[in-house]
Design a protein around this motif. Sequence first.
Motif, PDB file in Angstrom:
ATOM      1  N   ARG A 204       0.817  -1.211   0.000  1.00 39.36           N
ATOM      2  CA  ARG A 204       0.000   0.000   0.000  1.00 39.36           C
ATOM      3  C   ARG A 204       0.852   1.263   0.000  1.00 39.36           C
TER       4      ARG A 204
ATOM      5  N   TYR B   6      -7.038  -3.709  -0.208  1.00 37.11           N
ATOM      6  CA  TYR B   6      -5.832  -4.279  -0.812  1.00 37.11           C
ATOM      7  C   TYR B   6      -4.979  -4.977   0.239  1.00 37.11           C
TER       8      TYR B   6
ATOM      9  N   HIS C  82      -1.505  -4.061  -7.863  1.00 40.85           N
ATOM     10  CA  HIS C  82      -2.372  -2.915  -8.089  1.00 40.85           C
ATOM     11  C   HIS C  82      -1.682  -1.591  -7.725  1.00 40.85           C
TER      12      HIS C  82
END
Length: 270
Positions: free
Chosen positions: A36, A244, A251
Motif C-alpha cells: 500500500r 488491498y 495494483h
Amino acid sequence: MGQKGDLYHKPCNKTMQFPTRKKYNIGIALGGGGARGFAHLGVLKALAEKGIVPDIISGNSAGSIAGVFIASGKTPDEVHALIKNHRLLDIAKIHWPSRGLMSLEGLQEDLHKMIQADDLKDLPIPFYAAVSNLNKGMVEYLNQGPLDKIILASASIPVLFTPVEMNQMLYADGGIFDNVPIKPLIGKCKKIIAVSISPVQREEKLEGLLQLASRAFQLSVNRNIYEIKAQVDLFIEPEALGKYDIMDSVHADEMFEIGYEYCKKMDISL
C-alpha cells in the motif's frame, strides 16, 4: 548500541523527550503498510500540487521506502515509475526459514542502484527511519548510517522477512513499536502531517501463512493511531486502501491513484 548520531531511543515504558526548537516548516511521517506504500506517492504528489512539500521526512517500512526516495530528491511520479513494476517476489527471496520466510536482498540491490547516497545523512532532505531493535526491545529513529541496511531493517516485517544485523544486533520493522513515526518530528516542525496506509477493515477470508501473518501484524500496528491523530496538524488515511492486501503489489497504479485522489479532494489549510 544502534547507529551513532542524531537518533532517539524509546524504551517501551518511558516517555521520549525531543528538542523544542522548530527548525523546519513541514514535516511528514509516512506509515507502514506493505504494498500500500504506493499510495504514499499519490498523497505526496497531491500535497505538492497544493504547495505542500516536506522539509523533513520520517518513515517506517513502506513509508521508509517511499520516503527515502523522496528525500533523495526524486518526485512522486519518478519514484512510482521506478518501483511500480517490482512485485514482492522480485525483491524478496524465499529461503529456509531460520529467522524469516523471505529476505529482502533484492530491495537492498535496488536501493544501491536507484539512490546515489550511501548514508542517510547525505540525503538532500533530512530523513528518519523507524526501526525496531529486537535485542533491546525498543524503537530507534535513525537519520544516519548505511542507507540500504537501515531501510531494509525498517521494511522487515517480523516472521515474513529476515531481520537485519547491524552492530551485532538484530533490527526489524519499526511498526512493532511505532508504525507512523511522528516522534522524530515533534518539536522540530511548525506543522506535522501523518499519512497512514493501514486502515483496518473486515476480512471475510484469511488463508495461508503469509496472509495470516500480515493480517496479524497489520492489526497490531494500529493500536496507537488515535494518539497519533491527536498530535498532528493533518492526518491522512485513505480508507479505500483497506481492500488491498499488504502483500499485493499488482495494483500499484490503483493504490497510487487512491492516495492522489483522496488527498486532492481534501480541504487543507496549514
